[in-house]
Design an enzyme around this catalytic site. Structure first.
Site, mmCIF file in Angstrom:
data_model
loop_
_atom_site.group_PDB
_atom_site.id
_atom_site.type_symbol
_atom_site.label_atom_id
_atom_site.label_comp_id
_atom_site.label_asym_id
_atom_site.label_seq_id
_atom_site.Cartn_x
_atom_site.Cartn_y
_atom_site.Cartn_z
ATOM 1 N N ASP A 181 -0.890 -0.884 6.443
ATOM 2 C CA ASP A 181 -0.985 -0.115 7.776
ATOM 3 C C ASP A 181 -2.445 0.445 8.092
ATOM 4 O O ASP A 181 -2.600 0.446 9.386
ATOM 5 C CB ASP A 181 0.077 0.988 7.918
ATOM 6 C CG ASP A 181 -0.620 2.100 7.455
ATOM 7 O OD1 ASP A 181 -0.883 2.283 6.065
ATOM 8 O OD2 ASP A 181 -0.632 3.181 8.175
ATOM 9 N N ASP A 221 0.771 -1.051 0.045
ATOM 10 C CA ASP A 221 -0.039 -0.024 0.058
ATOM 11 C C ASP A 221 0.820 1.242 0.020
ATOM 12 O O ASP A 221 2.041 1.099 0.534
ATOM 13 C CB ASP A 221 -1.098 -0.002 1.381
ATOM 14 C CG ASP A 221 -1.769 1.320 1.160
ATOM 15 O OD1 ASP A 221 -2.531 1.647 0.337
ATOM 16 O OD2 ASP A 221 -1.710 2.028 2.432
ATOM 17 N N ASP A 275 -6.864 -1.766 4.981
ATOM 18 C CA ASP A 275 -5.718 -2.745 4.484
ATOM 19 C C ASP A 275 -6.155 -4.068 5.064
ATOM 20 O O ASP A 275 -5.669 -5.068 4.672
ATOM 21 C CB ASP A 275 -4.688 -2.406 4.924
ATOM 22 C CG ASP A 275 -4.009 -1.159 3.908
ATOM 23 O OD1 ASP A 275 -4.538 -1.093 2.977
ATOM 24 O OD2 ASP A 275 -3.115 -0.389 4.552
#
Length: 657
Positions: A532, A343, A536
């Site tokens: 994080d 990400d 996610d």
């Protein structure tokens, strides 16, 4: 091995081994010189060496005998304790039979040697396990004993579980912070080494959020609790550590099943080896002795001990660097991780805004000063980034007017400052120079005249490029997923060197992108997702291996992940992969070495080529070598990937794996 590094139990066992070894050496040497069985004449001459060797046998093996009896009583018959007792007591019985029948007495010394060296192997196992456990126990030490709660005019000491959200706790210097919260009074220095592996203390100021498990070093703090103990950081970490042993790898499950069928099988083979040739040749003592050799060497200690120990050592080595691996199965799987999906925001980048460029029409400082005046009362991340770069109090006395969707107008008398986007410039008919950089643009004008612009961008973490480059160098595929537009995503991807990227993704699109990558990958490969945020969590669960950034990561992301980077340092990823590779390499080495050596000595024992001394090496010698090999998992990390930077205090890294 320094004696001071041993526990009380280990020192006691070491003293017992040394005393028994000294006694055995003296008796053995004297026996070979004067033959103890001939000291007293007659049929009972064997009793004298029997009593001497029995004293050594009971001193070194009383606990093995007790465990064997206890396990048999509980229905656990076929284990290493049973094999050791059966083989050594059989050797004693065979020696007595030979003494009574007038033959040369053999077996007392070998029986003692088997148990003596078996205990040496057990000692090495305990030492190696303890060494690995110390790395993990540093995390367990973060458990708080109590909490000081301010209730009215009094401060009460209670269990952390009794503290409610919103209450104020007092943390004195030297105490652990028992619950997560926000500092409402005081400034201090916090030691987060046990929590994150970070060696340097950090400053904590009033208004900052602090995590449970940190040690308050310098000044008293008052903290408003924002999470109950069961939801706090320390509680979640302890739960993960305590459950790590339950997650078994395929190799461990194989060894457990192997030992379950292997041990009864070798006992049956040993009985057949003693009975069938004995019936044919009538040389019972010869074949019983061979069968006892067979039992000693067949003990699966090397495998049963060294394989779980290798994984335990690997998890311990990772925890020293603030990398929490939830089980040996994830460590085993991580070795195969060849696709790394990241990400962007908060993982590859800091997730905060910073002024990356100032384009002044005339004066750079003037652009920044005017922007700081206009943004002085705003809590928006863009405003904070401008104030942080300006670094001093902005001029006051201006009336600030928020223009929805466009920016802010600051006015004081005839002095007017416009600070915002292109819409604001157009609304006030200001002729401005367009900024072409990637990011959020803030245009600044004063009294209808364009002054300059600021480009605000999300900062890339300093280690991101290094980590991506190292993973690419390992032959791994790196993919970046982001909700940003194509232009920003392409720019970040080029800076970092990721293999590919996907832009303009909503949270559900990230899951779809990972699903697509999972379909495309080779079945032998493993896909690892690093994230994080709370959005996610679904992707972390769907991937083969999920890695969460623990320090600032959401609770949902940490719970959904398989590996947690407690220090939010991406350099832990290639380091963890090195640890996983080394751990699995040592596991395979121990399995192959143990089975090969045991197979050879088993065959030689059955053929009568070797005696029980070779059997001792086949069992205890192989086990000790396998244990020492497993201990190598804890060493050899440093050099590349910033391990030196993330190593705990006192560890600067050594040879590269």
């Amino acid at each position: 091995m320094k004696n001071s590094s041993l526990s009380r139990k280990e020192r006691k066992n070491l003293a017992r081994i040394l005393v028994a070894l000294a006694m055995f050496a003296i008796i053995f040497v004297v026996d070979k010189i004067v033959v103890l069985g001939s000291v007293f004449q007659g049929a009972a001459g064997w009793v004298f060496p029997f009593l001497l060797y029995l004293a050594v046998y009971l001193l070194i093996g009383y606990d093995v005998l007790w465990r064997a009896v206890r396990n048999i009583a509980h229905g656990q018959v076929f284990d290493e304790n049973f094999l050791m007792c059966f083989a050594t007591l059989g050797a004693f019985g065979l020696a007595i039979y030979r003494g009574v029948s007038g033959q040369t007495i053999e077996g007392f010394d070998e029986a003692c040697a088997v148990l003596l060296f078996y205990q040496v192997g057990e000692f090495f196992q305990e030492y190696a396990t303890g060494k690995s456990r110390k790395s993990i126990s540093a995390l367990m030490d973060i458990r708080p004993d109590s909490a000081n709660v301010r209730r009215g005019e009094r401060v009460e000491t209670v269990a952390p579980e009794e503290v409610k959200v919103g209450e104020i706790i007092v943390v004195n210097p030297g105490e652990k912070i028992p619950l997560d919260g926000v500092i409402v009074k005081g400034n201090s220095t916090l030691d987060a080494k046990a929590l994150t592996g970070e060696s340097l203390p950090r400053e904590a100021m009033e208004g900052e959020e602090v995590l449970s498990g940190c040690v308050n070093l310098t000044s008293q703090l008052e903290i408003r609790v924002n999470k109950e103990f069961y939801d706090s950081t320390v509680s979640k970490i302890l739960e993960l550590v305590e459950n790590a042993a339950d997650q078994k790898s395929k190799a461990e499950n194989f060894i457990t099943k192997f030992a379950r069928y292997y041990t009864p099988s070798v006992v049956i083979v040993a009985l057949l080896l003693a009975v069938i040739p004995g019936l044919i040749t009538s040389e019972w003592s010869v074949w019983v002795y061979r069968a006892l050799n067979f039992l000693v060497v067949s003990c699966p200690c090397a495998l049963v001990i060294s394989v779980p120990l290798s994984f335990f050592a690997g998890i311990g080595a990772a925890s020293r660097y603030g990398i929490l691996i939830k089980g040996s199965n994830y460590l085993e799987r991580f070795r195969k991780a060849d696709i790394f999906v990241f990400d962007k925001t908060g993982t590859l980048t800091k997730g905060n805004f910073a002024v990356s460029r100032i384009s002044p029409a005339e004066n750079r400082e003037e652009v920044l000063r005017l922007a700081a005046i206009a943004e002085r009362d705003s809590a928006h991340p863009i405003a904070r980034s401008i104030a942080e770069l300006y670094g001093k109090p902005a001029e006051s006395g201006y009336v600030l007017t928020d223009v929805a969707g466009a920016g802010i107008v600051a006015s004081r008398g005839e002095d007017t400052i416009c600070c915002g986007n292109a819409k604001l410039m157009a609304q006030y008919a200001i002729d401005y120079r367009k900024e072409t950089g990637l990011g959020t643009v803030v245009y600044v004008a004063r009294n209808g005249k364009f002054v300059g612009s600021l480009l605000i961008s999300d900062e890339i973490k300093p280690e991101s490029g290094e980590v991506i480059g190292e993973l690419n160098g390992m032959g791994c595929k790196t993919v970046m997923l982001t909700g940003d537009n194509e232009a920003i995503a392409e720019n970040v991807a080029k800076q970092l060197g990721v293999t590919e990227y996907r832009a303009s993704l909503l949270p559900q699109n990230k899951v779809e992108a990972v699903e697509e990558l999972l379909r495309e990958k080779n079945p032998k490969e493993a896909l690892c997702f690093v994230g994080d945020g709370i959005n996610d969590a679904p992707v972390l669960m769907r991937s083969d291996i999920g890695i969460a950034m623990g320090g600032v990561g959401s609770d949902a992301a940490i719970e959904a992940s398989d590996i947690v980077l407690m220090r939010d340092d991406l350099r832990g990823i290639p380091l963890a992969k090195r640890i996983a590779r080394k751990t699995m390499s040592i596991v395979f080495q121990n399995i192959v070495f143990s089975l090969a050596v045991k197979g050879i000595i088993l065959l030689l024992s059955a053929l009568g080529i070797t005696n029980m001394w070779f059997a001792v090496f086949g069992d205890v010698g192989v086990a000790v070598l396998a244990i020492l090999n497993a201990m190598r998992v804890n060493t050899g990390y440093g050099g590349k990937s910033g391990e030196r930077a993330i190593a705990p205090e006192g560890r600067t890294g050594c040879s590269e794996l």
